[in-house]
Design an enzyme around this catalytic site. Structure first.
Site, short mmCIF file in Angstrom:
data_model
loop_
_atom_site.label_atom_id
_atom_site.label_comp_id
_atom_site.label_asym_id
_atom_site.label_seq_id
_atom_site.Cartn_x
_atom_site.Cartn_y
_atom_site.Cartn_z
N GLY A 12 0.83 -1.21 0.00
CA GLY A 12 0.00 0.00 0.00
C GLY A 12 0.86 1.25 0.00
O GLY A 12 2.10 1.16 0.04
N LYS A 18 -2.57 9.11 -6.97
CA LYS A 18 -2.15 9.95 -8.09
C LYS A 18 -2.52 9.31 -9.43
O LYS A 18 -3.04 9.99 -10.32
CB LYS A 18 -0.63 10.18 -7.99
CG LYS A 18 -0.11 10.99 -9.16
CD LYS A 18 1.38 11.28 -9.07
CE LYS A 18 1.82 11.84 -10.41
NZ LYS A 18 3.21 12.23 -10.46
N GLY A 40 -6.10 5.59 3.07
CA GLY A 40 -5.91 7.03 2.86
C GLY A 40 -5.23 7.33 1.54
O GLY A 40 -4.09 6.97 1.33
N THR A 42 -3.98 10.23 -1.12
CA THR A 42 -3.71 11.66 -1.24
C THR A 42 -3.87 12.05 -2.69
O THR A 42 -3.26 11.44 -3.56
CB THR A 42 -2.26 11.97 -0.81
OG1 THR A 42 -2.02 11.30 0.42
CG2 THR A 42 -2.04 13.46 -0.64
N GLN A 221 -5.10 -0.13 -0.32
CA GLN A 221 -4.01 -0.91 0.29
C GLN A 221 -3.12 -1.54 -0.79
O GLN A 221 -3.02 -1.00 -1.88
CB GLN A 221 -4.54 -1.96 1.27
CG GLN A 221 -5.13 -1.37 2.54
CD GLN A 221 -6.64 -1.40 2.56
OE1 GLN A 221 -7.26 -2.17 1.87
NE2 GLN A 221 -7.23 -0.54 3.34
N ARG A 300 1.61 7.46 11.34
CA ARG A 300 2.72 6.61 11.76
C ARG A 300 3.84 6.68 10.73
O ARG A 300 3.58 6.71 9.53
CB ARG A 300 2.27 5.15 11.85
CG ARG A 300 1.55 4.81 13.13
CD ARG A 300 1.21 3.34 13.20
NE ARG A 300 0.16 2.97 12.26
CZ ARG A 300 -0.43 1.78 12.22
NH1 ARG A 300 -0.05 0.84 13.05
NH2 ARG A 300 -1.38 1.53 11.36
N ARG A 302 6.34 5.35 8.25
CA ARG A 302 6.36 4.10 7.49
C ARG A 302 7.75 3.48 7.55
O ARG A 302 8.75 4.20 7.57
CB ARG A 302 5.97 4.35 6.04
CG ARG A 302 4.52 4.76 5.90
CD ARG A 302 4.16 5.12 4.46
NE ARG A 302 2.80 5.63 4.39
CZ ARG A 302 2.37 6.52 3.51
NH1 ARG A 302 3.19 7.00 2.59
NH2 ARG A 302 1.12 6.92 3.51
N ASP A 330 11.73 9.91 -8.32
CA ASP A 330 12.50 11.11 -7.96
C ASP A 330 13.15 11.01 -6.58
O ASP A 330 14.19 11.61 -6.32
CB ASP A 330 11.58 12.35 -8.00
CG ASP A 330 10.32 12.17 -7.18
OD1 ASP A 330 9.58 11.21 -7.47
OD2 ASP A 330 10.07 12.96 -6.25
N VAL A 411 7.52 10.99 -11.41
CA VAL A 411 8.77 11.63 -10.98
C VAL A 411 8.51 12.82 -10.03
O VAL A 411 9.39 13.66 -9.83
CB VAL A 411 9.59 12.09 -12.21
CG1 VAL A 411 10.14 10.89 -12.95
CG2 VAL A 411 8.76 12.97 -13.15
N GLY A 412 7.33 12.90 -9.49
CA GLY A 412 7.01 13.97 -8.54
C GLY A 412 5.57 13.84 -8.10
O GLY A 412 4.79 13.07 -8.68
P1 GDP Z 1 -1.75 5.61 -2.06
O1 GDP Z 1 -2.47 5.24 -0.82
O2 GDP Z 1 -1.21 4.43 -2.79
O3 GDP Z 1 -2.48 6.56 -2.93
O4 GDP Z 1 -0.45 6.39 -1.59
P2 GDP Z 1 -0.34 7.61 -0.58
O5 GDP Z 1 -1.22 8.71 -1.01
O6 GDP Z 1 -0.42 7.16 0.83
O7 GDP Z 1 1.19 7.98 -0.75
C1 GDP Z 1 1.68 8.47 -1.85
C2 GDP Z 1 2.31 9.80 -1.50
O8 GDP Z 1 3.33 10.02 -2.41
C3 GDP Z 1 1.36 10.98 -1.64
O9 GDP Z 1 1.71 11.99 -0.74
C4 GDP Z 1 1.59 11.41 -3.08
O10 GDP Z 1 1.29 12.77 -3.30
C5 GDP Z 1 3.05 11.15 -3.21
N1 GDP Z 1 3.51 10.80 -4.56
C6 GDP Z 1 2.88 10.02 -5.48
N2 GDP Z 1 3.67 9.87 -6.55
C7 GDP Z 1 4.82 10.54 -6.30
C8 GDP Z 1 6.04 10.71 -7.00
O11 GDP Z 1 6.25 10.22 -8.09
N3 GDP Z 1 7.01 11.45 -6.37
C9 GDP Z 1 6.84 12.01 -5.16
N4 GDP Z 1 7.84 12.71 -4.65
N5 GDP Z 1 5.69 11.86 -4.46
C10 GDP Z 1 4.71 11.13 -5.01
#
Ligand code: GDP
Length: 425
Positions: A12, A18, A40, A42, A221, A300, A302, A330, A411-412
């Site tokens: 997860g 994204k 959760g 983001t 997850q 928490r 990770r 990145d 990459v971000g």
């Molecule tokens: P999810 O539960 O799989 O959606 O993942 P989360 O949201 O818990 O964690 C992913 C985190 O990494 C978030 O804060 C995203 O904004 C961030 N994120 C996703 N892709 C990238 C990336 O390519 N680079 C960086 N630096 N952050 C990323």
């Protein structure tokens, strides 16, 4: 593809939010098929960051259907709160639908989650204490309440009876009895708000499919937290894997065209359980801080480790994804060197599979392939060709090892910081 499952390939937090958000733009329908508000996501949208828990990422697009599938466990109170938060930002949830067959996650489930976990003392699973486990337990026991019960005019009486029944169990676990009167009004309001969203999801999904709508299944997850295939018992209580989309949404097997595995460029895990490639050094701290590797719900820290290709090969097999999205590449900028685990050493023997006995898995030592790292900022790269050779080599190796195509390289954080190598949906 007209129907695609997006599935977390590790533990997860791979960055599914994204990718789902990006793919949701192309989809007509977005369906969540398991879990609940323990997931959760983001999502950055129009310059704002949103933390979604129950609601699919397609909620930001008014014309798209967002469905909470039957495989989910839904806390009506937290769902209403989430809807309210979105409303404050101008998103009305008029495009949110809920399967009448979804399981309810209720106040006693949450109470019991914490109490049961406390009883486990040294053997804690690391649950998010959202009631997910107890709700699924009741479902398996065939005693849970469902969204269809919420439709019942007598719902509050049904709930009161259920609370009284569960109070005995709560006391057994050393907790305080729940006073229904304290929650009555909150549940009454939640029921009123949710009623218009509850639908018969099987004919609903069938109709959308017949209309050739593009359907995206949003997994929560990750594969290693799947109740069957994860590192049991340190898992969640549902089928996270791509196949869960079938039992958790009511779409027939033959109607799903493929899966996309979301792979973080390294590994993270929250909570307990074995983690072969875990790091405890400065690299782990650097990655944790650079990527802000802290839980969205629990905050928490990770656990961090190198990419584990043995685990990913296993994940690829159970999900059958032919395509992957490599996330957070990145973050590997400036580490001394990049490592990927290609085999395990178990009691002096080299093995190329993931042992399912946790005792064996705990004894496994990683065998690494080392890659030189890249020093350039890659967040502005718009194509694979623009990436530094070290990054390309890492990507190519992963593709070859897993026998998949990495079609997206992230990459971000921002949507613009995404390399699309191939459109698959
Ligand atoms: P999810 O539960 O799989 O959606 O993942 P989360 O949201 O818990 O964690 C992913 C985190 O990494 C978030 O804060 C995203 O904004 C961030 N994120 C996703 N892709 C990238 C990336 O390519 N680079 C960086 N630096 N952050 C990323």
């Amino acid at each position: 593809m007209n129907s695609l499952v997006v599935v977390g390939a590790q533990w997860g937090d791979e960055g599914k939010g994204k990718i789902v958000n990006y793919l949701a733009e192309k989809a007509d329908v977005i369906i969540r098929y398991q879990g609940g508000d323990n997931a959760g996501h983001t999502v950055k949208f129009n310059g704002k960051e949103f933390h979604l828990r129950t609601i699919p990422s397609g909620i930001f697009y008014e014309e798209k259907v967002n469905l909470l599938g039957n495989g989910m466990v839904i806390n009506p109170l937290s769902l209403v709160k989430e809807m309210d938060e979105l409303k404050k930002e101008g998103y009305t949830s008029s495009n949110l639908y809920i399967s009448s067959q979804a399981t309810l996650d209720l106040i006693y489930d949450i109470e019991l989650d914490g109490l049961k976990e406390a009883k486990l003392s040294s053997k804690k699973i690391g649950t998010t204490k959202k009631g997910i486990g107890p709700s699924y337990t009741d479902k398996a026991e065939r005693s849970s309440l469902r969204m269809s019960d919420l439709k019942d005019e007598d719902f509050l009486t049904i709930l009161e009876n259920k609370i009284n029944e569960k109070n005995a169990l709560i006391e057994f676990y050393g907790g305080n009895k729940i006073n229904f009167e304290e929650y009555k009004e909150e549940y009454r309001k939640a029921r009123e708000i949710l009623l218009p969203h509850i639908i018969e999801s099987v004919p609903f999904v069938a109709k959308l499919r017949k209309e050739n709508k593009k359907i995206l299944f949003e997994g929560a997850q990750g594969t290693m937290l799947d109740v069957d295939f994860g590192t049991f018992p340190y898992v969640t209580s549902s089928n996270v894997i791509a196949g869960g989309a079938i039992s958790g949404s009511g779409i027939g097997l033959g109607y799903i065209e493929g899966a996309l595995g979301i792979i973080k460029s390294y590994t993270t895990r929250v909570g307990e359980g074995p983690f072969v490639t875990e790091l405890f050094d400065d690299t782990a701290t650097k990655i944790r801080e650079d990527a802000h590797e802290y839980g969205v719900n629990t905050h928490r820290a990770r656990r961090i480790g190198w990419l584990d290709l043995v685990q990913l090969k296993y994940s690829q097999s159970v999900n059958g994804f032919k395509y992957g999205a490599l996330m957070l590449l990145d973050i590997l900028k400036d580490v001394n060197e990049i490592k990927a685990c290609v085999a395990y050493s178990l009691d002096g023997k080299t093995i190329d599979y993931l042992p399912t006995s946790l005792k064996e898995l705990e004894r496994c030592k990683p065998i690494y392939k080392t890659f030189p790292s890249f020093k350039e900022d890659i967040s502005k790269c718009k194509s694979y060709e623009e990436l530094p050779i070290e990054a390309k080599n890492y990507i190519n190796f992963i593709e070859e090892f897993l026998g998949i195509e990495i079609v997206i390289v992230s990459v971000g954080k921002d949507k613009s910081e995404t390399i699309i190598r191939k459109e698959i949906f």
